[in-house]
Scaffold this motif. Structure first.
Motif, PDB file in Angstrom:
ATOM      1  N   SER A   1      51.370  59.689  88.759  1.00  0.00           N
ATOM      2  CA  SER A   1      52.484  58.776  89.330  1.00  0.00           C
ATOM      3  C   SER A   1      52.329  57.255  88.396  1.00  0.00           C
ATOM      4  O   SER A   1      53.402  56.401  88.053  1.00  0.00           O
ATOM      5  CB  SER A   1      52.320  58.548  90.721  1.00  0.00           C
ATOM      6  N   PHE A   2      51.032  57.018  88.124  1.00  0.00           N
ATOM      7  CA  PHE A   2      50.856  55.738  87.427  1.00  0.00           C
ATOM      8  C   PHE A   2      51.437  55.820  86.007  1.00  0.00           C
ATOM      9  O   PHE A   2      51.757  55.103  85.375  1.00  0.00           O
ATOM     10  CB  PHE A   2      49.238  55.612  87.524  1.00  0.00           C
ATOM     11  N   ASP A   3      50.740  57.085  85.364  1.00  0.00           N
ATOM     12  CA  ASP A   3      51.007  57.173  83.955  1.00  0.00           C
ATOM     13  C   ASP A   3      52.496  57.346  83.640  1.00  0.00           C
ATOM     14  O   ASP A   3      53.346  56.656  82.689  1.00  0.00           O
ATOM     15  CB  ASP A   3      50.622  58.274  83.383  1.00  0.00           C
ATOM     16  N   VAL A   4      53.124  57.889  84.678  1.00  0.00           N
ATOM     17  CA  VAL A   4      54.777  57.965  84.329  1.00  0.00           C
ATOM     18  C   VAL A   4      55.690  56.630  84.482  1.00  0.00           C
ATOM     19  O   VAL A   4      56.401  56.777  83.906  1.00  0.00           O
ATOM     20  CB  VAL A   4      55.466  59.147  85.317  1.00  0.00           C
ATOM     21  N   GLU A   5      55.035  55.792  85.187  1.00  0.00           N
ATOM     22  CA  GLU A   5      55.645  54.429  85.262  1.00  0.00           C
ATOM     23  C   GLU A   5      55.446  53.715  83.937  1.00  0.00           C
ATOM     24  O   GLU A   5      56.319  52.611  83.459  1.00  0.00           O
ATOM     25  CB  GLU A   5      55.075  53.579  86.314  1.00  0.00           C
ATOM     26  N   ASN A   6      54.528  53.887  83.014  1.00  0.00           N
ATOM     27  CA  ASN A   6      54.483  53.513  81.701  1.00  0.00           C
ATOM     28  C   ASN A   6      55.058  53.954  80.377  1.00  0.00           C
ATOM     29  O   ASN A   6      55.044  53.203  79.506  1.00  0.00           O
ATOM     30  CB  ASN A   6      52.838  53.321  81.440  1.00  0.00           C
ATOM     31  N   LEU A   7      55.749  55.020  80.813  1.00  0.00           N
ATOM     32  CA  LEU A   7      56.515  55.531  79.874  1.00  0.00           C
ATOM     33  C   LEU A   7      57.732  54.768  79.450  1.00  0.00           C
ATOM     34  O   LEU A   7      58.701  54.353  80.440  1.00  0.00           O
ATOM     35  CB  LEU A   7      56.888  56.943  80.060  1.00  0.00           C
ATOM     36  N   SER A   8      58.306  54.662  78.189  1.00  0.00           N
ATOM     37  CA  SER A   8      59.569  54.303  77.874  1.00  0.00           C
ATOM     38  C   SER A   8      60.612  55.437  78.448  1.00  0.00           C
ATOM     39  O   SER A   8      60.329  56.501  78.532  1.00  0.00           O
ATOM     40  CB  SER A   8      59.625  54.195  76.335  1.00  0.00           C
ATOM     41  N   GLU A   9      61.877  54.712  78.625  1.00  0.00           N
ATOM     42  CA  GLU A   9      63.120  55.417  78.996  1.00  0.00           C
ATOM     43  C   GLU A   9      63.502  56.798  77.747  1.00  0.00           C
ATOM     44  O   GLU A   9      63.497  57.954  78.467  1.00  0.00           O
ATOM     45  CB  GLU A   9      64.313  54.623  78.907  1.00  0.00           C
ATOM     46  N   GLU A  10      63.097  56.481  76.617  1.00  0.00           N
ATOM     47  CA  GLU A  10      63.232  57.586  75.763  1.00  0.00           C
ATOM     48  C   GLU A  10      61.916  58.793  75.794  1.00  0.00           C
ATOM     49  O   GLU A  10      62.421  59.665  75.696  1.00  0.00           O
ATOM     50  CB  GLU A  10      63.023  56.988  74.117  1.00  0.00           C
ATOM     51  N   GLU A  11      60.879  58.092  76.120  1.00  0.00           N
ATOM     52  CA  GLU A  11      59.761  59.082  76.400  1.00  0.00           C
ATOM     53  C   GLU A  11      60.024  59.965  77.734  1.00  0.00           C
ATOM     54  O   GLU A  11      59.806  61.200  77.627  1.00  0.00           O
ATOM     55  CB  GLU A  11      58.426  58.569  76.448  1.00  0.00           C
ATOM     56  N   ILE A  12      60.537  59.421  78.543  1.00  0.00           N
ATOM     57  CA  ILE A  12      60.648  60.179  79.929  1.00  0.00           C
ATOM     58  C   ILE A  12      61.992  61.140  79.452  1.00  0.00           C
ATOM     59  O   ILE A  12      61.792  62.257  80.251  1.00  0.00           O
ATOM     60  CB  ILE A  12      61.482  58.908  81.129  1.00  0.00           C
TER      61      ILE A  12
END
Length: 391
Positions: free
Chosen positions: A186-197
């Motif tokens: 849950s921590f790592d996913v918040e650091n992803l850019s919208e494109e990476e998501i």
């Protein structure tokens, strides 16, 4: 008076014959490189002149053979209107389907490989993308959804796009599903850019559907799309806006047999980097680096560029030079600097498969044979940047 019609004479040729001719042209390209090398090394004017003429003839032959191998993309696009019609009827959806650029040509091998991935993408556009008529009406949209499949040439690449005006991609749902499936914390996913998501949709086994259908939601398909495209030397990008549209763009090289490359030196080793990945090359020294979180990155023209030291990645034992070359390559809109000792040459090279013995070697898409007989590995920029070769 009767109109005279010009007869177009054609013959049927086995595809295996075309493949054999392509392999022979590849051998000619390798030997052409050897002759060019000899003429420059020994400074023989007569040989240099003869080699120049031979070079033009082989280049013309290569262009002609590649042209023969080219097939209109209409060959695979033509099956989609009926498929969309059947699927929309099955799901009780109203879908208008548009095709553009059917005359765009691709190498036959690439066309055969890309057919199944396009089927997955068009199916997903109908199933995941386009909403039911009542949902579209409630959202203030026309109850008839629209899907567009297009192809075009752009610079040296062929661009294929699948776009729908459906519900788009909800990045919050993607983040939640990615955490549930253990792809990210849950921590790592918040650091992803919208494109990476958005690129998470290509993760193996990933699906946003709680209930699988016959068409999608079984966690297969989208990962195959990305894997196939990257294997062909292309790349996939996803653009979307929630409630409005989703567009998937595939960049493909027109052919995969013979490519232009940069030959670079790292210590005593030589590698080939496909030019299709290269943005620019520049000389760098210690003053061009800055430390970000204790990691050195290039700082060029007010821009921070992460770097990859090829000597470290491939365990090449050599001293670090005061002046090195940074080959800036692009991956999914992100620039990375590959640090090498020097650039030897720019050449057309023939891609040879690595074979069963080296099939597990990571970081390379194949090898090539230079004019002097040396076998040089061709760097897989995509895999190298993802960090998949550290295992």
């Amino acid at each position: 008076m009767p109109l005279e019609t010009k007869r177009q004479e054609t013959i049927r040729v086995r595809t295996s014959n075309l493949d054999n001719i392509m392999n022979l042209v590849g051998e000619l390209v390798i030997n052409k490189g050897r002759l060019l090398q000899i003429s420059q090394e020994y400074n023989l004017p007569e040989l240099e002149e003869a080699t120049g003429t031979l070079d033009k003839s082989i280049s013309s032959l290569q262009d002609e053979v590649m042209r023969i191998r080219m097939v209109k993309i209409e060959r695979i696009f033509s099956k989609f209107p009926r498929m969309v019609r059947d699927l929309s009827r099955k799901f009780n959806k109203n879908v208008e389907f548009e095709i553009e650029g059917q005359d765009t040509e691709l190498d036959r091998t690439i066309l055969d490989e890309i057919s199944d991935p396009l089927v997955h993408l068009v199916r997903n556009a109908v199933d995941h993308g386009i909403e039911y008529p009542e949902e579209r009406e409630k959202a203030g949209k026309n109850e008839v959804g629209h899907i567009k499949l297009s192809a075009r040439r752009e610079k040296n690449n062929v661009i294929i796009e699948i776009e729908d005006n459906g519900k788009g991609i909800d990045v919050e749902i993607l983040k939640k599903k990615a955490v549930e499936k253990g792809l990210f914390s849950s921590f790592d996913v918040e650091n992803l850019s919208e494109e990476e998501i958005r690129m998470i949709i290509f993760a193996p086994g990933f699906s946003t559907k709680d209930t699988p259908t016959e068409i999608s939601g079984r966690g297969v398909g989208m990962d195959v799309v990305k894997t196939t495209v990257e294997k062909l030397g292309g790349k996939v990008r996803v653009y979307s806006k929630k409630g409005e549209f989703t567009r998937i763009r595939i960049d493909l090289p027109p052919t995969v047999a013979i490519i232009k490359s940069l030959l670079v030196e790292v210590g005593s080793e030589t590698y080939a980097i496909p030019i299709s990945n290269v943005v620019k090359a520049l000389s760098v020294d210690s003053s061009d680096y800055k430390l970000v979180k204790e990691t050195p990155v290039l700082y060029i023209r007010d821009k921070l560029i992460p770097t990859v030291e090829l000597k470290e990645i491939f365990n090449v034992t050599c001293e670090k030079l005061d002046n090195e070359i940074a080959i800036i390559v692009e991956k999914e809109n992100e620039e990375i600097g590959l640090i090498v000792d020097s650039i030897i040459d720019q050449q057309e090279i023939v891609i040879k498969p690595l074979g069963n013995i080296f099939s597990n070697s990571k970081g390379f898409i194949g090898a090539t044979i230079l004019g002097d007989g040396r076998v040089i590995p061709i760097i897989d920029v995509s895999m190298l940047i993802k960090g998949d070769i550290d295992d």
